[in-house]
Scaffold this motif. Structure first.
Motif, mmCIF file in Angstrom:
data_model
loop_
_atom_site.group_PDB
_atom_site.id
_atom_site.type_symbol
_atom_site.label_atom_id
_atom_site.label_comp_id
_atom_site.label_asym_id
_atom_site.label_seq_id
_atom_site.Cartn_x
_atom_site.Cartn_y
_atom_site.Cartn_z
ATOM 1 N N UNK A 287 -14.130 14.723 6.965
ATOM 2 C CA UNK A 287 -13.846 15.083 8.361
ATOM 3 C C UNK A 287 -12.861 14.105 8.983
ATOM 4 N N UNK A 288 -12.971 12.825 8.636
ATOM 5 C CA UNK A 288 -12.044 11.830 9.172
ATOM 6 C C UNK A 288 -10.634 12.071 8.636
ATOM 7 N N UNK A 289 -10.516 12.415 7.365
ATOM 8 C CA UNK A 289 -9.204 12.727 6.792
ATOM 9 C C UNK A 289 -8.602 13.966 7.450
ATOM 10 N N UNK A 290 -9.439 14.973 7.703
ATOM 11 C CA UNK A 290 -8.962 16.176 8.391
ATOM 12 C C UNK A 290 -8.479 15.846 9.799
ATOM 13 N N UNK A 291 -9.207 14.972 10.513
ATOM 14 C CA UNK A 291 -8.806 14.571 11.871
ATOM 15 C C UNK A 291 -7.500 13.785 11.831
ATOM 16 N N UNK A 292 -7.348 12.905 10.850
ATOM 17 C CA UNK A 292 -6.102 12.134 10.736
ATOM 18 C C UNK A 292 -4.917 13.073 10.564
ATOM 19 N N UNK A 293 -5.095 14.112 9.757
ATOM 20 C CA UNK A 293 -4.009 15.070 9.512
ATOM 21 C C UNK A 293 -3.792 15.993 10.712
ATOM 22 N N UNK A 294 -4.858 16.611 11.196
ATOM 23 C CA UNK A 294 -4.725 17.635 12.239
ATOM 24 C C UNK A 294 -4.514 17.059 13.638
ATOM 25 N N UNK B 39 -3.985 -14.019 0.307
ATOM 26 C CA UNK B 39 -2.814 -13.160 0.209
ATOM 27 C C UNK B 39 -3.129 -11.688 0.072
ATOM 28 N N UNK B 40 -4.392 -11.301 0.281
ATOM 29 C CA UNK B 40 -4.767 -9.889 0.189
ATOM 30 C C UNK B 40 -3.984 -9.081 1.225
ATOM 31 N N UNK B 41 -3.502 -7.913 0.809
ATOM 32 C CA UNK B 41 -2.762 -7.043 1.724
ATOM 33 C C UNK B 41 -3.727 -6.359 2.690
ATOM 34 N N UNK B 42 -3.417 -6.441 3.987
ATOM 35 C CA UNK B 42 -4.231 -5.825 5.029
ATOM 36 C C UNK B 42 -3.367 -4.817 5.767
ATOM 37 N N UNK B 43 -3.867 -3.599 5.929
ATOM 38 C CA UNK B 43 -3.152 -2.537 6.629
ATOM 39 C C UNK B 43 -3.466 -2.653 8.118
ATOM 40 N N UNK C 235 0.860 -1.185 0.000
ATOM 41 C CA UNK C 235 0.000 0.000 0.000
ATOM 42 C C UNK C 235 0.889 1.225 0.000
ATOM 43 N N UNK C 236 0.498 2.216 -0.788
ATOM 44 C CA UNK C 236 1.250 3.464 -0.802
ATOM 45 C C UNK C 236 0.709 4.379 0.277
ATOM 46 N N UNK C 237 1.534 4.726 1.227
ATOM 47 C CA UNK C 237 1.133 5.658 2.274
ATOM 48 C C UNK C 237 1.807 6.996 2.055
ATOM 49 N N UNK C 238 2.474 7.148 0.939
ATOM 50 C CA UNK C 238 3.221 8.351 0.677
ATOM 51 C C UNK C 238 4.661 8.225 1.115
ATOM 52 N N UNK C 239 4.974 7.173 1.871
ATOM 53 C CA UNK C 239 6.337 6.955 2.332
ATOM 54 C C UNK C 239 7.118 6.257 1.228
ATOM 55 N N UNK D 273 -1.188 11.524 5.384
ATOM 56 C CA UNK D 273 -1.216 10.560 4.273
ATOM 57 C C UNK D 273 -1.871 9.231 4.643
ATOM 58 N N UNK D 274 -2.474 9.170 5.806
ATOM 59 C CA UNK D 274 -3.146 7.946 6.227
ATOM 60 C C UNK D 274 -4.283 7.646 5.242
ATOM 61 N N UNK D 275 -4.360 6.429 4.725
ATOM 62 C CA UNK D 275 -5.361 6.104 3.688
ATOM 63 C C UNK D 275 -6.766 5.900 4.268
ATOM 64 N N UNK D 276 -7.315 6.946 4.845
ATOM 65 C CA UNK D 276 -8.613 6.877 5.509
ATOM 66 C C UNK D 276 -9.718 6.510 4.520
ATOM 67 N N UNK D 277 -9.775 7.193 3.397
ATOM 68 C CA UNK D 277 -10.830 6.963 2.404
ATOM 69 C C UNK D 277 -10.784 5.522 1.885
ATOM 70 N N UNK D 278 -9.573 5.045 1.592
ATOM 71 C CA UNK D 278 -9.433 3.678 1.094
ATOM 72 C C UNK D 278 -9.866 2.665 2.156
ATOM 73 N N UNK D 279 -9.484 2.890 3.403
ATOM 74 C CA UNK D 279 -9.862 1.979 4.483
ATOM 75 C C UNK D 279 -11.378 1.950 4.661
ATOM 76 N N UNK D 280 -12.014 3.116 4.603
ATOM 77 C CA UNK D 280 -13.470 3.179 4.747
ATOM 78 C C UNK D 280 -14.165 2.449 3.601
ATOM 79 N N UNK D 281 -13.636 2.575 2.385
ATOM 80 C CA UNK D 281 -14.228 1.876 1.233
ATOM 81 C C UNK D 281 -14.086 0.370 1.378
ATOM 82 N N UNK D 282 -12.936 -0.093 1.861
ATOM 83 C CA UNK D 282 -12.726 -1.533 2.065
ATOM 84 C C UNK D 282 -13.689 -2.057 3.126
ATOM 85 N N UNK D 283 -13.824 -1.316 4.224
ATOM 86 C CA UNK D 283 -14.761 -1.732 5.272
ATOM 87 C C UNK D 283 -16.189 -1.762 4.745
#
Length: 133
Positions: free
Chosen positions: A98-105, A50-54, A5-9, A111-121
């Motif tokens: 709002x969740x992405x803003x909270x992750x950042x602030x 073998x699915x990648x899980x964060x 997974x690309x986290x920007x790192x 760069x936490x993949x909040x949107x992707x995690x929510x879509x997977x869930x």
């Protein structure tokens, strides 16, 4: 082996631990540097083909921010802040934005993949905005 997974790192910050895990525990894993003082794990589980899980231990336990005199945690769409003096705050977040803003602030993880995690869930039947989540 590259990061799953690309986290920007940069990929050079990923540390493979798969040979040890695969031999002894039956799965493959990589450490991913999410921030300068925060690491997560990408795990490939055989029971998920073998699915990648964060996996982010910071999301399972409060993130202590001693420089800000508090700990913060996120459970589904509820942000919890506990101050060193005992005060507690809970904020219900109403959207992925709002969740992405909270992750950042609040967590310092822009760069936490909040949107992707929510879509997977959501695809797995978990609605993080549900009252029962």
């Amino acid at each position: 082996m590259p990061c799953a997974i690309s986290t920007g790192a940069p990929a050079t910050l990923c540390t493979p631990v798969s040979s040890l895990c695969s031999r002894t525990l039956g799965f493959e894993a990589h450490l991913v540097q999410v921030a300068s003082d925060h690491a997560a794990i990408i795990v490939r589980l055989p029971e998920l083909n073998g699915e990648a899980v964060y996996v982010d231990i910071g999301s399972a336990a409060p993130l202590f921010q001693l420089d800000r005199s508090r700990s913060v945690s996120l459970k589904n769409n509820s942000l919890f802040i506990t101050w060193l003096d005992g005060r507690e705050e809970q904020t219900r977040l109403g959207s992925i934005d709002e969740m992405e803003e909270a992750a950042a602030a609040e967590f310092g993880l822009p760069r936490l993949p909040v949107r992707q995690a929510a879509m997977i869930l959501r695809k797995r039947g978990v609605d993080i905005f549900s009252e029962n989540a």
